[in-house]
Design a protein around this motif. Structure first.
Motif, PDB file in Angstrom:
ATOM      1  N   ALA A   1       0.824  -1.209   0.000  1.00 22.94           N
ATOM      2  CA  ALA A   1       0.000   0.000   0.000  1.00 22.94           C
ATOM      3  C   ALA A   1       0.860   1.262   0.000  1.00 22.94           C
ATOM      4  N   GLU A   2       1.900   1.269   0.826  1.00 29.72           N
ATOM      5  CA  GLU A   2       2.742   2.467   0.905  1.00 29.72           C
ATOM      6  C   GLU A   2       3.513   2.702  -0.394  1.00 29.72           C
ATOM      7  N   ARG A   3       3.998   1.613  -1.004  1.00 28.42           N
ATOM      8  CA  ARG A   3       4.714   1.791  -2.267  1.00 28.42           C
ATOM      9  C   ARG A   3       3.757   2.208  -3.377  1.00 28.42           C
ATOM     10  N   THR A   4       2.518   1.706  -3.328  1.00 26.06           N
ATOM     11  CA  THR A   4       1.507   2.135  -4.297  1.00 26.06           C
ATOM     12  C   THR A   4       1.257   3.631  -4.171  1.00 26.06           C
ATOM     13  N   VAL A   5       1.160   4.111  -2.927  1.00 25.73           N
ATOM     14  CA  VAL A   5       0.957   5.541  -2.699  1.00 25.73           C
ATOM     15  C   VAL A   5       2.111   6.347  -3.289  1.00 25.73           C
ATOM     16  N   GLU A   6       3.342   5.897  -3.066  1.00 20.28           N
ATOM     17  CA  GLU A   6       4.508   6.628  -3.578  1.00 20.28           C
ATOM     18  C   GLU A   6       4.541   6.618  -5.101  1.00 20.28           C
ATOM     19  N   ILE A   7       4.185   5.481  -5.712  1.00 20.86           N
ATOM     20  CA  ILE A   7       4.154   5.400  -7.175  1.00 20.86           C
ATOM     21  C   ILE A   7       3.099   6.355  -7.734  1.00 20.86           C
ATOM     22  N   LEU A   8       1.921   6.363  -7.124  1.00 21.73           N
ATOM     23  CA  LEU A   8       0.847   7.257  -7.579  1.00 21.73           C
ATOM     24  C   LEU A   8       1.241   8.716  -7.372  1.00 21.73           C
ATOM     25  N   ARG A   9       1.908   8.991  -6.274  1.00 21.20           N
ATOM     26  CA  ARG A   9       2.331  10.362  -5.974  1.00 21.20           C
ATOM     27  C   ARG A   9       3.263  10.883  -7.060  1.00 21.20           C
ATOM     28  N   ARG A  10       4.171  10.019  -7.502  1.00 21.54           N
ATOM     29  CA  ARG A  10       5.123  10.437  -8.544  1.00 21.54           C
ATOM     30  C   ARG A  10       4.486  10.478  -9.923  1.00 21.54           C
ATOM     31  N   SER A  11       3.579   9.530 -10.165  1.00 21.01           N
ATOM     32  CA  SER A  11       2.999   9.401 -11.507  1.00 21.01           C
ATOM     33  C   SER A  11       1.906  10.435 -11.771  1.00 21.01           C
ATOM     34  N   VAL A  12       1.193  10.834 -10.715  1.00 25.52           N
ATOM     35  CA  VAL A  12       0.098  11.808 -10.880  1.00 25.52           C
ATOM     36  C   VAL A  12       0.318  12.943  -9.879  1.00 25.52           C
ATOM     37  N   PRO A  13       1.292  13.793 -10.139  1.00 25.61           N
ATOM     38  CA  PRO A  13       1.619  14.838  -9.163  1.00 25.61           C
ATOM     39  C   PRO A  13       0.482  15.833  -8.937  1.00 25.61           C
ATOM     40  N   ALA A  14      -0.465  15.916  -9.868  1.00 29.83           N
ATOM     41  CA  ALA A  14      -1.572  16.859  -9.715  1.00 29.83           C
ATOM     42  C   ALA A  14      -2.588  16.398  -8.675  1.00 29.83           C
ATOM     43  N   ALA A  15      -2.603  15.098  -8.363  1.00 31.65           N
ATOM     44  CA  ALA A  15      -3.570  14.562  -7.405  1.00 31.65           C
ATOM     45  C   ALA A  15      -3.146  14.902  -5.982  1.00 31.65           C
ATOM     46  N   ASN A  16      -4.134  15.170  -5.117  1.00 28.97           N
ATOM     47  CA  ASN A  16      -3.797  15.491  -3.726  1.00 28.97           C
ATOM     48  C   ASN A  16      -3.618  14.218  -2.900  1.00 28.97           C
ATOM     49  N   GLU A  17      -3.074  14.403  -1.708  1.00 32.58           N
ATOM     50  CA  GLU A  17      -2.712  13.256  -0.876  1.00 32.58           C
ATOM     51  C   GLU A  17      -3.914  12.414  -0.439  1.00 32.58           C
ATOM     52  N   PRO A  18      -5.029  13.012   0.025  1.00 32.07           N
ATOM     53  CA  PRO A  18      -6.170  12.176   0.421  1.00 32.07           C
ATOM     54  C   PRO A  18      -6.698  11.311  -0.726  1.00 32.07           C
ATOM     55  N   LEU A  19      -6.743  11.868  -1.927  1.00 34.70           N
ATOM     56  CA  LEU A  19      -7.223  11.104  -3.081  1.00 34.70           C
ATOM     57  C   LEU A  19      -6.279   9.942  -3.377  1.00 34.70           C
ATOM     58  N   ILE A  20      -4.987  10.194  -3.350  1.00 31.53           N
ATOM     59  CA  ILE A  20      -4.005   9.154  -3.650  1.00 31.53           C
ATOM     60  C   ILE A  20      -4.100   8.013  -2.646  1.00 31.53           C
ATOM     61  N   ARG A  21      -4.170   8.361  -1.369  1.00 33.61           N
ATOM     62  CA  ARG A  21      -4.210   7.314  -0.343  1.00 33.61           C
ATOM     63  C   ARG A  21      -5.518   6.528  -0.393  1.00 33.61           C
ATOM     64  N   SER A  22      -6.634   7.203  -0.611  1.00 37.09           N
ATOM     65  CA  SER A  22      -7.914   6.508  -0.708  1.00 37.09           C
ATOM     66  C   SER A  22      -7.952   5.600  -1.927  1.00 37.09           C
ATOM     67  N   ALA A  23      -7.414   6.093  -3.053  1.00 31.18           N
ATOM     68  CA  ALA A  23      -7.402   5.294  -4.284  1.00 31.18           C
ATOM     69  C   ALA A  23      -6.521   4.071  -4.126  1.00 31.18           C
ATOM     70  N   ALA A  24      -5.366   4.227  -3.476  1.00 31.86           N
ATOM     71  CA  ALA A  24      -4.474   3.083  -3.258  1.00 31.86           C
ATOM     72  C   ALA A  24      -5.154   2.025  -2.396  1.00 31.86           C
ATOM     73  N   GLU A  25      -5.846   2.466  -1.350  1.00 26.90           N
ATOM     74  CA  GLU A  25      -6.570   1.534  -0.484  1.00 26.90           C
ATOM     75  C   GLU A  25      -7.707   0.852  -1.248  1.00 26.90           C
ATOM     76  N   PHE A  26      -8.422   1.609  -2.062  1.00 23.35           N
ATOM     77  CA  PHE A  26      -9.526   1.074  -2.862  1.00 23.35           C
ATOM     78  C   PHE A  26      -9.027  -0.008  -3.811  1.00 23.35           C
ATOM     79  N   VAL A  27      -7.955   0.282  -4.540  1.00 26.08           N
ATOM     80  CA  VAL A  27      -7.417  -0.682  -5.506  1.00 26.08           C
ATOM     81  C   VAL A  27      -6.930  -1.938  -4.798  1.00 26.08           C
TER      82      VAL A  27
END
Length: 293
Positions: free
Chosen positions: A197-223
């Motif tokens: 989960a944490e590595r997914t968050v970091e990958i999403l953070r780098r890949s979609v820099p426009a997305a905010n942190e709550p969205l990234i973390r919720s999406a990682a948990e959802f997936v």
């Protein structure tokens, strides 16, 4: 690369994050000069690992995409029949006679990915990606044995070509069929899991820099929760990145049921998967938001 920490650092610099196991497998493949067979579910980053390794080493990536019916002429080498025919006609116009040996020389040889990797003459050996080897026929696997074991191929008309610097070979498989034991023996092996989960968050953070942190973390948990369902195609990292990109493009700041429904096509790739995810959507959205609150 000096050790696994160096592997992780240099891959990190090209925005590919690996765990200790994958870093160790890549390090040993480089150090021992052995082909590396990567297996795992579709979307875990097997192909991307080879691409990132080539970028980190600043060396060319040579890719062979496998499929049913793949032949020697498409993977190893082919004779340039058009040039051979032109040579015959030119010889006839000069009233010369060509022997077969005159037509089957290096001049008329066309390199395909494997021969190109063997004959590469740069300071750093190339990364040869043999992608989705499980899609090729059993017979094609047998063609690879000499190359995987000796970094060489034999062309009957010319002899054996051996690499001066063995290419860095990465094979990937989605396990759609069993591979020959003889192929596995010639390779190091590593199974790649979906990222934590944490590595997914970091990958999403780098890949979609426009997305905010709550969205990234919720999406990682959802997936991560969705992958626990019995799906035809569990969403990989490519799908997760597409989904967060789509949500961000809609201006979403957090997971909302309506936005998830509008963007579900990015992670649900079959009608059955869409129905399964939709049926549990309220639970998934609530669980994902609650877990990251």
């Amino acid at each position: 690369m000096t050790d696994t920490a160096d592997i992780r650092r240099r891959l990190d610099e090209v925005d590919y994050l690996v765990d200790e196991g994958t870093a160790s497998a890549l390090f040993l493949a480089l150090t021992l000069g052995r082909p590396l067979l990567l297996e795992g579910e579709p979307g875990v980053g097997k192909t991307t690992a080879a691409k990132a390794l080539a970028r980190a080493l600043r060396t060319p990536l040579i890719r062979l995409q496998c499929y049913e019916g793949l032949t020697v002429s498409e993977a190893l080498y082919e004779w340039n029949h058009q040039r051979q025919l032109l040579a015959i006609r030119l010889a006839e116009s000069r009233q010369d006679r060509l022997r077969d040996a005159d037509l089957f020389t290096a001049e008329f040889l066309q390199e395909r990915p494997i021969l190109r990797a063997i004959r590469h003459d740069g300071p750093v050996p190339p990364v040869l990606l043999i992608d989705e080897i499980d899609r090729a026929d059993d017979e094609f696997e047998a063609l690879l044995f000499e190359f995987l074991g000796e970094s060489a191929i034999t062309i009957p008309e010319l002899g054996t070509f051996t690499a001066k610097r063995p290419p860095i070979v990465v094979l990937t498989s989605n396990r759609s069929r069993d591979l020959h034991d003889a192929l596995r023996r010639r390779c190091l092996y590593h199974w790649i899991d979906f990222p934590s989960a944490e590595r997914t968050v970091e990958i999403l953070r780098r890949s979609v820099p426009a997305a905010n942190e709550p969205l990234i973390r919720s999406a990682a948990e959802f997936v991560g929760r969705v992958r626990g369902f019995d799906l035809d195609k569990a969403p990989g990292m490519a799908e997760a990145i597409d989904w967060v990109s789509a949500l961000s493009a809609l201006g979403a700041a957090d997971l909302v049921r309506a936005d998830v429904v509008r963007t579900l096509s990015t992670i649900a790739k079959t009608p059955d998967d869409r129905e399964t995810i939709t049926g549990a959507l309220d639970q998934l959205v609530g669980g994902a938001r609650g877990a990251t609150a």
